[in-house]
Design an enzyme around this catalytic site. Structure first.
Site, PDB file in Angstrom:
ATOM      1  N   PRO A  16       0.852  -1.196   0.000  1.00 36.26           N
ATOM      2  CA  PRO A  16       0.000   0.000   0.000  1.00 36.26           C
ATOM      3  C   PRO A  16       0.883   1.239   0.000  1.00 36.26           C
ATOM      4  CG  PRO A  16       0.073  -0.992   2.197  1.00 36.26           C
ATOM      5  CD  PRO A  16       0.851  -1.892   1.285  1.00 36.26           C
ATOM      6  N   ALA A  18       0.205   5.412  -0.106  1.00 31.71           N
ATOM      7  CA  ALA A  18      -0.725   6.533  -0.217  1.00 31.71           C
ATOM      8  C   ALA A  18      -0.276   7.434  -1.360  1.00 31.71           C
ATOM      9  CB  ALA A  18      -0.760   7.307   1.097  1.00 31.71           C
ATOM     10  N   CYS A 100       2.991   3.086   9.361  1.00 29.97           N
ATOM     11  CA  CYS A 100       3.224   4.412   8.770  1.00 29.97           C
ATOM     12  C   CYS A 100       4.070   5.282   9.701  1.00 29.97           C
ATOM     13  CB  CYS A 100       1.886   5.097   8.490  1.00 29.97           C
ATOM     14  SG  CYS A 100       2.117   6.697   7.703  1.00 29.97           S
ATOM     15  N   HIS A 169       7.784  -4.648   7.526  1.00 32.10           N
ATOM     16  CA  HIS A 169       8.740  -3.808   6.807  1.00 32.10           C
ATOM     17  C   HIS A 169      10.013  -3.782   7.668  1.00 32.10           C
ATOM     18  CE1 HIS A 169       9.779   0.566   5.315  1.00 32.10           C
ATOM     19  NE2 HIS A 169      10.705  -0.315   5.032  1.00 32.10           N
ATOM     20  N   ASN A 200       8.993  -7.327   3.652  1.00 30.54           N
ATOM     21  CA  ASN A 200       8.895  -6.072   2.905  1.00 30.54           C
ATOM     22  C   ASN A 200      10.086  -5.166   3.228  1.00 30.54           C
ATOM     23  OD1 ASN A 200       7.276  -3.013   3.512  1.00 30.54           O
ATOM     24  ND2 ASN A 200       7.578  -3.780   1.440  1.00 30.54           N
ATOM     25  N   GLY A 201      10.506  -4.425   2.210  1.00 28.87           N
ATOM     26  CA  GLY A 201      11.559  -3.428   2.389  1.00 28.87           C
ATOM     27  C   GLY A 201      12.704  -3.628   1.423  1.00 28.87           C
ATOM     28  N   GLY A 224       7.028  -2.226  -2.906  1.00 29.36           N
ATOM     29  CA  GLY A 224       6.425  -0.909  -3.025  1.00 29.36           C
ATOM     30  C   GLY A 224       7.127  -0.059  -4.063  1.00 29.36           C
ATOM     31  N   ARG A 225       8.153   0.691  -3.616  1.00 30.18           N
ATOM     32  CA  ARG A 225       8.759   1.712  -4.473  1.00 30.18           C
ATOM     33  C   ARG A 225       9.326   1.163  -5.777  1.00 30.18           C
ATOM     34  NH1 ARG A 225      12.558   3.779   0.033  1.00 30.18           N
ATOM     35  NH2 ARG A 225      12.333   1.554   0.473  1.00 30.18           N
TER      36      ARG A 225
HETATM   37  C1  LIG Z   1       4.803   7.107  -1.152  1.00 31.67           C
HETATM   38  C2  LIG Z   1       4.619   6.031  -0.129  1.00 31.67           C
HETATM   39  C3  LIG Z   1       3.395   5.879   0.504  1.00 31.67           C
HETATM   40  C4  LIG Z   1       3.203   4.865   1.455  1.00 31.67           C
HETATM   41  N1  LIG Z   1       1.961   4.706   2.011  1.00 31.67           N
HETATM   42  C5  LIG Z   1       1.735   3.653   2.849  1.00 31.67           C
HETATM   43  C6  LIG Z   1       0.428   3.388   3.330  1.00 31.67           C
HETATM   44  O1  LIG Z   1      -0.558   4.074   3.010  1.00 31.67           O
HETATM   45  N2  LIG Z   1       0.270   2.310   4.169  1.00 31.67           N
HETATM   46  C7  LIG Z   1       1.342   1.524   4.551  1.00 31.67           C
HETATM   47  O2  LIG Z   1       1.150   0.567   5.302  1.00 31.67           O
HETATM   48  N3  LIG Z   1       2.576   1.757   4.087  1.00 31.67           N
HETATM   49  C8  LIG Z   1       2.793   2.783   3.235  1.00 31.67           C
HETATM   50  N4  LIG Z   1       4.038   2.970   2.703  1.00 31.67           N
HETATM   51  C9  LIG Z   1       5.114   2.004   3.021  1.00 31.67           C
HETATM   52  C10 LIG Z   1       5.145   0.879   1.969  1.00 31.67           C
HETATM   53  O3  LIG Z   1       3.969   0.113   2.002  1.00 31.67           O
HETATM   54  C11 LIG Z   1       6.356  -0.055   2.214  1.00 31.67           C
HETATM   55  O4  LIG Z   1       6.225  -0.640   3.483  1.00 31.67           O
HETATM   56  C12 LIG Z   1       7.682   0.685   2.141  1.00 31.67           C
HETATM   57  O5  LIG Z   1       7.730   1.553   1.012  1.00 31.67           O
HETATM   58  C13 LIG Z   1       8.864  -0.309   2.064  1.00 31.67           C
HETATM   59  O6  LIG Z   1       8.753  -1.133   0.937  1.00 31.67           O
HETATM   60  P1  LIG Z   1       9.618  -0.840  -0.411  1.00 31.67           P
HETATM   61  O7  LIG Z   1      11.060  -0.734  -0.014  1.00 31.67           O
HETATM   62  O8  LIG Z   1       9.337  -2.022  -1.282  1.00 31.67           O
HETATM   63  O9  LIG Z   1       9.105   0.450  -0.975  1.00 31.67           O
HETATM   64  C14 LIG Z   1       4.269   3.989   1.787  1.00 31.67           C
HETATM   65  C15 LIG Z   1       5.508   4.153   1.152  1.00 31.67           C
HETATM   66  C16 LIG Z   1       5.691   5.148   0.195  1.00 31.67           C
HETATM   67  C17 LIG Z   1       7.032   5.273  -0.490  1.00 31.67           C
END
Ligand SMILES: Cc1cc2nc3c(=O)[nH]c(=O)nc-3n(C[C@H](O)[C@H](O)[C@H](O)COP(=O)(O)O)c2cc1C
Length: 323
Positions: A16, A18, A100, A169, A200-201, A224-225
């Site tokens: 997820p 936002a 978050c 995460h 995750n991460g 995510g990213r």
């Molecule tokens: C722009 C942005 C918005 C995010 N919004 C949420 C969110 O609404 N809920 C949530 O649980 N995590 C949120 N996260 C965290 C991601 O779900 C994820 O845990 C985090 O980016 C690490 O994963 P990644 O390294 O694959 O990006 C957000 C991350 C980013 C970069």
């Protein structure tokens, strides 16, 4: 892997995010084969329940099952009511956000701030699980700060409360997004509970996904990213985890079609004004990933109307193809 009645079709879940994982982006990612795509978070504050933004975030039209909605809040009763509302709107999985790190969220003790209050975690999880008939899942960080990595304790609380899947995460709240994610704590969580665990991460390639699963013992990965500007990566990771096969990059024509389709879907979903604004960051991510210099795509971000944005992007992609 199963979440209640739902067998995931792929060992990859879209995180997820936002402002990113709205319905148009989730649909695109689902097409590339992710097993689950969690919605942007919805606040449990009752005064926001009928807000336009909340309705947009809970919109799952045309999205394949299972449809997961994430909720955020601090009050067990408000969270239970929010979950009931999301279920009534069609959510088949309720995900609770305790990860978050945003200041405005933590200031009101929500998101990852909840990790400091294990009693409240138990109360929220129990209230939400009892309020709905669909599976409830939880997303956390490894703890509040490196001296307080209590993910294992929270995981046990979650399992006892009836949570059906736990995403970790690999950073603490204090880390924000800096430093590298670690997977030792995720491994400890996996050993401590018998519910499915999601790692995750910083997972940004098929090989990294494999290494993280092997190291942590987690059941599936969440990305995510790394999906921003390249939703096809999710399919590449899924194929590699399932069969060890490295899928080739999609053809240029496929990428160009996906980019244009995504931008058009954003214009339709949000309406032309907000759609143009929201599409800008996606356009930038796509074109950066294609290795294009900023001078090439920056003028596109100044355009104000849906038609101008779409046509300029189409022209740029066409010119690149012809070059
Ligand atoms: C722009 C942005 C918005 C995010 N919004 C949420 C969110 O609404 N809920 C949530 O649980 N995590 C949120 N996260 C965290 C991601 O779900 C994820 O845990 C985090 O980016 C690490 O994963 P990644 O390294 O694959 O990006 C957000 C991350 C980013 C970069």
């Amino acid at each position: 892997m199963r979440i209640g009645p739902y067998a995931l079709s792929s060992p990859v879940i879209l995180a997820p995010m936002a402002g990113v994982t709205d319905l148009p982006f989730r649909r695109l990612c689902r097409r590339y084969g992710v097993g689950l795509a969690v919605s942007e978070m919805i606040s449990s504050r009752p005064q926001l329940r009928h807000h336009r933004r909340t309705r947009q975030r809970a919109d799952h039209r045309g999205e394949p099952e299972p449809r997961a909605v994430q909720i955020l809040g601090v009050d067990p009763e408000e969270m239970a009511a929010c979950a009931r509302n999301a279920e009534a709107l069609g959510a088949q999985i309720i995900d609770i956000n305790m990860g978050c790190p945003a200041k405005k969220v933590c200031r009101v003790a929500a998101g990852s701030a909840l990790l400091r209050d294990e009693g409240r975690v138990a109360a929220i999880l129990t209230a939400v699980v009892q309020a709905v008939s669909v599976p409830v899942t939880l997303k956390i960080r490894t703890g509040w700060d490196p001296a307080h990595r209590n993910a294992v304790t929270i995981a046990r609380i979650a399992e006892d409360a009836g949570i059906r899947m736990l995403t970790v995460h690999g950073r603490t709240r204090a880390c924000g997004f800096s430093g590298a994610a670690e997977y030792d704590t995720i491994a400890a969580v996996k050993r401590a509970v018998s519910i499915p665990v999601v790692a995750n991460g910083d997972i940004d390639s098929p090989e990294k996904a494999r290494r993280v699963l092997d190291h942590s013992g987690a059941d599936v990965v969440m990305i995510g990213r790394a999906a921003q500007g390249q939703p096809w990566l999710l399919g590449q990771v899924g194929a590699y985890l399932a069969s060890g096969r490295r899928l080739s990059e999609p053809a240029w024509t496929e990428k160009a079609a996906v980019i244009l389709e995504h931008v058009q879907a954003l214009h339709e979903f949000y309406g032309p004004q907000a759609g143009v604004r929201i599409a800008r960051k996606h356009i930038r991510w796509y074109l950066e990933r294609l290795g294009w210099p900023a001078a090439c795509w920056r003028p596109l971000l100044q355009l104000e109307t849906a038609a101008a944005q779409h046509d300029a992007l189409a022209g740029l992609l066409q010119a690149h193809r012809a070059a």
